[in-house]
Design a protein around this motif. Structure first.
Motif, PDB file in Angstrom:
ATOM      1  N   UNK A 155       3.858  13.415   0.136  1.00 28.51           N
ATOM      2  CA  UNK A 155       4.325  14.768   0.436  1.00 28.51           C
ATOM      3  C   UNK A 155       5.735  14.894  -0.160  1.00 28.51           C
ATOM      4  N   UNK A 156       5.812  14.863  -1.496  1.00 30.71           N
ATOM      5  CA  UNK A 156       7.114  14.724  -2.149  1.00 30.71           C
ATOM      6  C   UNK A 156       7.951  16.002  -2.109  1.00 30.71           C
ATOM      7  N   UNK A 157       9.259  15.797  -2.132  1.00 39.32           N
ATOM      8  CA  UNK A 157      10.196  16.899  -2.298  1.00 39.32           C
ATOM      9  C   UNK A 157      10.538  17.010  -3.777  1.00 39.32           C
ATOM     10  N   UNK A 158      11.199  18.101  -4.146  1.00 42.02           N
ATOM     11  CA  UNK A 158      11.576  18.313  -5.538  1.00 42.02           C
ATOM     12  C   UNK A 158      12.424  17.136  -6.025  1.00 42.02           C
ATOM     13  N   UNK A 159      12.051  16.625  -7.208  1.00 45.24           N
ATOM     14  CA  UNK A 159      12.775  15.499  -7.799  1.00 45.24           C
ATOM     15  C   UNK A 159      12.254  14.142  -7.401  1.00 45.24           C
ATOM     16  N   UNK A 160      11.309  14.081  -6.478  1.00 41.48           N
ATOM     17  CA  UNK A 160      10.752  12.805  -6.049  1.00 41.48           C
ATOM     18  C   UNK A 160       9.449  12.500  -6.778  1.00 41.48           C
ATOM     19  N   UNK A 161       9.167  11.231  -6.930  1.00 42.18           N
ATOM     20  CA  UNK A 161       7.896  10.768  -7.504  1.00 42.18           C
ATOM     21  C   UNK A 161       7.183   9.897  -6.489  1.00 42.18           C
ATOM     22  N   UNK A 162       5.905   9.635  -6.757  1.00 44.12           N
ATOM     23  CA  UNK A 162       5.155   8.715  -5.901  1.00 44.12           C
ATOM     24  C   UNK A 162       5.801   7.335  -5.900  1.00 44.12           C
ATOM     25  N   UNK A 163       6.263   6.881  -7.074  1.00 46.67           N
ATOM     26  CA  UNK A 163       6.912   5.565  -7.141  1.00 46.67           C
ATOM     27  C   UNK A 163       8.171   5.508  -6.278  1.00 46.67           C
ATOM     28  N   UNK A 164       8.989   6.559  -6.345  1.00 50.33           N
ATOM     29  CA  UNK A 164      10.205   6.594  -5.522  1.00 50.33           C
ATOM     30  C   UNK A 164       9.862   6.465  -4.043  1.00 50.33           C
ATOM     31  N   UNK A 165       8.847   7.217  -3.631  1.00 48.12           N
ATOM     32  CA  UNK A 165       8.459   7.195  -2.225  1.00 48.12           C
ATOM     33  C   UNK A 165       7.908   5.835  -1.834  1.00 48.12           C
ATOM     34  N   UNK A 166       7.072   5.241  -2.688  1.00 49.49           N
ATOM     35  CA  UNK A 166       6.500   3.931  -2.385  1.00 49.49           C
ATOM     36  C   UNK A 166       7.578   2.867  -2.232  1.00 49.49           C
ATOM     37  N   UNK A 167       8.570   2.895  -3.102  1.00 43.93           N
ATOM     38  CA  UNK A 167       9.612   1.870  -3.045  1.00 43.93           C
ATOM     39  C   UNK A 167      10.583   2.102  -1.889  1.00 43.93           C
ATOM     40  N   UNK A 168      10.614   3.331  -1.339  1.00 44.02           N
ATOM     41  CA  UNK A 168      11.507   3.600  -0.212  1.00 44.02           C
ATOM     42  C   UNK A 168      11.023   2.930   1.061  1.00 44.02           C
ATOM     43  N   UNK A 169       9.741   2.632   1.132  1.00 40.66           N
ATOM     44  CA  UNK A 169       9.183   1.932   2.297  1.00 40.66           C
ATOM     45  C   UNK A 169       7.966   1.147   1.821  1.00 40.66           C
ATOM     46  N   UNK A 170       8.196  -0.017   1.213  1.00 38.41           N
ATOM     47  CA  UNK A 170       7.131  -0.741   0.512  1.00 38.41           C
ATOM     48  C   UNK A 170       6.006  -1.213   1.421  1.00 38.41           C
ATOM     49  N   UNK A 171       4.820  -1.303   0.816  1.00 39.22           N
ATOM     50  CA  UNK A 171       3.664  -1.947   1.435  1.00 39.22           C
ATOM     51  C   UNK A 171       3.201  -3.055   0.487  1.00 39.22           C
ATOM     52  N   UNK A 172       2.014  -3.582   0.721  1.00 40.07           N
ATOM     53  CA  UNK A 172       1.464  -4.596  -0.186  1.00 40.07           C
ATOM     54  C   UNK A 172       0.908  -3.981  -1.463  1.00 40.07           C
ATOM     55  N   UNK A 173       0.937  -2.638  -1.573  1.00 42.16           N
ATOM     56  CA  UNK A 173       0.500  -1.968  -2.799  1.00 42.16           C
ATOM     57  C   UNK A 173       1.622  -2.083  -3.821  1.00 42.16           C
ATOM     58  N   UNK A 174       1.592  -3.147  -4.603  1.00 42.16           N
ATOM     59  CA  UNK A 174       2.664  -3.462  -5.543  1.00 42.16           C
ATOM     60  C   UNK A 174       2.100  -3.621  -6.951  1.00 42.16           C
ATOM     61  N   UNK A 175       2.991  -3.592  -7.944  1.00 43.02           N
ATOM     62  CA  UNK A 175       2.580  -3.580  -9.350  1.00 43.02           C
ATOM     63  C   UNK A 175       1.746  -4.799  -9.729  1.00 43.02           C
ATOM     64  N   UNK A 176       1.977  -5.934  -9.070  1.00 40.31           N
ATOM     65  CA  UNK A 176       1.232  -7.138  -9.418  1.00 40.31           C
ATOM     66  C   UNK A 176      -0.246  -7.047  -9.031  1.00 40.31           C
ATOM     67  N   UNK A 177      -0.601  -6.048  -8.224  1.00 42.15           N
ATOM     68  CA  UNK A 177      -2.002  -5.851  -7.844  1.00 42.15           C
ATOM     69  C   UNK A 177      -2.765  -5.030  -8.883  1.00 42.15           C
ATOM     70  N   UNK A 178      -2.040  -4.506  -9.881  1.00 38.67           N
ATOM     71  CA  UNK A 178      -2.638  -3.580 -10.838  1.00 38.67           C
ATOM     72  C   UNK A 178      -2.959  -4.271 -12.161  1.00 38.67           C
ATOM     73  N   UNK A 179      -4.023  -3.806 -12.796  1.00 38.06           N
ATOM     74  CA  UNK A 179      -4.316  -4.174 -14.176  1.00 38.06           C
ATOM     75  C   UNK A 179      -3.929  -2.968 -15.030  1.00 38.06           C
ATOM     76  N   UNK A 180      -2.827  -3.107 -15.783  1.00 39.10           N
ATOM     77  CA  UNK A 180      -2.334  -1.999 -16.603  1.00 39.10           C
ATOM     78  C   UNK A 180      -2.739  -2.249 -18.047  1.00 39.10           C
ATOM     79  N   UNK A 181      -3.393  -1.271 -18.647  1.00 38.93           N
ATOM     80  CA  UNK A 181      -3.914  -1.394 -20.006  1.00 38.93           C
ATOM     81  C   UNK A 181      -2.884  -0.919 -21.025  1.00 38.93           C
ATOM     82  N   UNK A 182      -3.151  -1.200 -22.283  1.00 42.58           N
ATOM     83  CA  UNK A 182      -2.189  -0.885 -23.341  1.00 42.58           C
ATOM     84  C   UNK A 182      -1.871   0.608 -23.420  1.00 42.58           C
TER      85      UNK A 182
END
Length: 236
Positions: free
Chosen positions: A100-127
């Motif tokens: 439920x972002x405010x102006x200027x916020x991103x999903x990443x900003x919100x996620x890092x403000x209160x981290x869970x186990x949903x972290x970048x190392x869990x992702x497979x990022x393609x080229x």
């Protein structure tokens, strides 16, 4: 017809917006419950190639409703409805285990403000920048509350999402000028429950808490559908 004892809704059109790395089919059980109450329900299908493309997809759905709309999101879909919800036909917004972002916020900003186990190392990022969540991580995080069978199916049917979508800083917050509801997952392992509560409080949303994991549209369709129906009966 409305169910016995229920007032007729002021808003009959409901547009459901799914989260990242899943399809609109995750709304199926909620959809069934809403159409049983004679709501006109549309499920947006997001391309997830860019936030702009996703907003455009929702806007096309809004354009064909022919009347006032309640706009509903799950997860990443909250980024989209916060911008698309500025459409004058949108009379209210429902955020289900959602950003439920405010102006200027991103999903990443919100996620890092209160981290869970949903972290970048869990992702497979393609080229090309798109990503998938590993099957085991999907089951443990997104699949919390789902049966093993359902969690495996949703994990293995993931559409890829552009990782740039999580970095997109929103330029509108429709909830600031319209009534909103927040359905909070108290056992969410993707978007921290505390973060969901904080965003809802900031927005002045009507809050309903459900004791389940991130995939509330699948794990708790009765409760989610009732919140949506109540919102539709409330907005004008």
């Amino acid at each position: 017809m409305a169910l016995p004892g229920m007032a007729a809704a002021d808003v009959q059109n409901i547009v459901l917006v799914h989260g990242g790395n899943v399809y609109g089919s995750t709304w199926r059980e909620v959809y069934e419950r809403l159409i049983a109450q004679d709501f006109n329900v549309t499920i947006s299908q997001l391309p997830m190639t860019s936030v702009e493309d996703d907003i455009a997809a929702v806007q096309r759905n809004l354009d064909v409703q022919g009347g006032p709309v309640l706009l509903v999101s799950h997860s990443y879909g909250g980024v989209i409805i916060s911008e698309a919800g500025g459409d004058p036909d949108v009379k209210g917004l429902v955020y289900v285990a959602s950003f439920q972002p405010d102006i200027g916020e991103s999903a990443n900003m919100l996620l890092t403000s209160e981290p869970t186990e949903f972290t970048a190392d869990k992702l497979k990022i393609f080229d090309d920048g798109h990503f998938l969540l590993g099957e085991d991580a999907f089951g443990a995080l997104n699949g919390n509350g789902l049966s093993d069978k359902d969690a495996r199916f949703v994990a293995r049917s993931q559409p890829m999402t552009n990782s740039a979508n999580l970095a997109h800083e929103v330029d509108a917050a429709a909830w600031s000028g319209k009534p909103s509801w927040a359905v909070i997952a108290t056992e969410d392992r993707v978007i921290a429950t505390g973060l969901q509560r904080r965003m809802a409080k900031r927005a002045g949303s009507t809050v309903v808490e459900i004791e389940n994991g991130h995939m509330l549209p699948m794990t708790s369709p009765d409760e989610v559908a009732e919140v949506i129906a109540q919102a539709a009966r409330t907005v004008e």
